[in-house]
Motif scaffolding. Structure first.
Motif, mmCIF file in Angstrom:
data_model
loop_
_atom_site.group_PDB
_atom_site.id
_atom_site.type_symbol
_atom_site.label_atom_id
_atom_site.label_comp_id
_atom_site.label_asym_id
_atom_site.label_seq_id
_atom_site.Cartn_x
_atom_site.Cartn_y
_atom_site.Cartn_z
ATOM 1 N N ASP A 33 -28.758 17.498 12.674
ATOM 2 C CA ASP A 33 -27.606 18.379 12.427
ATOM 3 C C ASP A 33 -27.986 19.808 12.819
ATOM 4 O OD1 ASP A 33 -25.071 19.131 11.674
ATOM 5 O OD2 ASP A 33 -25.355 18.820 9.538
ATOM 6 N N GLU A 34 -26.972 20.669 12.958
ATOM 7 C CA GLU A 34 -27.255 22.026 13.418
ATOM 8 C C GLU A 34 -26.643 23.069 12.485
ATOM 9 O OE1 GLU A 34 -24.906 20.175 15.461
ATOM 10 O OE2 GLU A 34 -23.202 21.295 14.677
ATOM 11 N N ASP A 52 -24.919 14.110 13.838
ATOM 12 C CA ASP A 52 -23.661 14.582 13.261
ATOM 13 C C ASP A 52 -22.759 14.961 14.437
ATOM 14 O OD1 ASP A 52 -21.826 15.301 11.307
ATOM 15 O OD2 ASP A 52 -22.447 17.389 11.392
HETATM 16 MG MG MG Z 1 -22.883 19.341 11.797
#
Ligand code: MG
Length: 309
Positions: free
Chosen positions: A95-96, A201
């Motif tokens: 995820d980021e 994600d």
């Molecule tokens: Mg995300």
């Protein structure tokens, strides 16, 4: 904790409320009611959505409606949608953070969670970072590092971001390459262990992600899955969101210290003001080093700075 969601008509929800009369508890906003039995929590929303959570939510939900298996729900929109079994397997999640923030880098973290360690992560409080305060995020991130949970973190600093952006890279392409690198690095780190799957994600359609990889002569790794809101389903993605967010917050603190201006997160008016005072103190080029300059905030900040001088 397992979860089942049903969509029910309002008369059915009224019947449920009567049925759970003895088990009612204070209900959250927008909820028709909430109840807790010995092994299941039930929250019914005015929208008709009813959420069952607990050790075996299916048993409780089946009293009220037909449970449609995840694999045939309409949100299975592509062939990279993960099977339910992935969430409880030993898998990588990524995820980021920082993509919508004017100031600061984009950070991406991939985390490998061994299924046997999942309880430890739950006890640490690992869950969707959007529901956690920055302090809690820092604390959990430290715990993850202390317990040697394998992860890889990549940071795209502002100078590089701005250069790529001018070269024509979209944020989607940047994110793609960052996720890809974080996952590759992590897979090398955990050799000879092979994850049972990799969950990203989802921020774009999988074919767009693959197209971006191809444009940089890279290929999708094996057993990669995409889904939106993956951090709510996968501890690995949730842990990734925590490490990415913790790193983003730390980088923001560093930038604030370096510039002597407290840099707000997000892209609001407060952000324009902070950018204007940076321009006022150092001139516009400073933004190259701490902001995503193609955001509309740059022009607004320049206007504010002009008016002030
Ligand atoms: Mg995300």
């Amino acid at each position: 904790m397992a979860q089942v969601v049903l969509s029910l008509p309002s008369d059915q929800i009224q019947k449920m409320q009567a049925y759970y009369q003895a088990d009612l508890k204070p209900s959250p906003q927008h909820a028709a009611f909430a109840a807790k039995t010995s092994d299941c929590s039930i929250t019914a929303y005015r929208s008709g959505k009813v959420v069952f959570q607990g050790k075996n939510p299916d048993a409780e939900a089946q009293k009220w409606g037909t449970i449609i298996p995840v694999s045939s729900r309409p949100d299975k929109v592509h062939s990279f949608f993960p099977p339910d079994s992935l969430y409880t397997s030993s898998h990588i999640g990524s995820d980021e953070a920082g993509t919508g923030d004017y100031f600061g880098p984009i950070t991406v973290a991939a985390v490998y969670v061994d299924a046997e360690k999942s309880n430890m992560l739950k006890e640490m409080g690992v869950r969707d970072s959007k529901h956690l305060t920055d302090d809690k995020i820092q604390q959990i991130a430290k715990e993850l590092v202390k317990h040697k949970v394998p992860y890889s973190l990549v940071i795209l600093h502002n100078e590089k971001y701005n250069t790529l952006q001018r070269k024509g890279w979209t944020q989607g392409k940047m994110k793609t390459m960052l996720h890809h690198h974080a996952i590759s690095n992590l897979m090398e780190k955990i050799v000879p262990v092979e994850p049972e799957g990799i969950l990203i994600d989802q921020f774009s359609e999988p074919d767009v992600y693959i197209k971006h990889l191809k444009s940089e002569k890279k290929q999708l790794q094996k057993r990669v899955y995409f889904r939106t809101k993956a951090e709510s389903y996968s501890l690995s993605v949730a842990a990734g969101s925590i490490i990415a967010r913790a790193s983003f917050v730390k980088e923001m603190e560093k930038l604030s210290e370096k510039t002597g201006v407290s840099l707000p997160k997000g892209a609001s008016k407060k952000v324009d003001e902070a950018a204007a005072s940076l321009i006022h103190q150092y001139g516009s080029p400073i933004l190259e080093t701490c902001a995503k300059v193609h955001f509309a905030n740059t022009k607004k900040a320049e206007l504010i700075a002009e008016q002030k001088s």
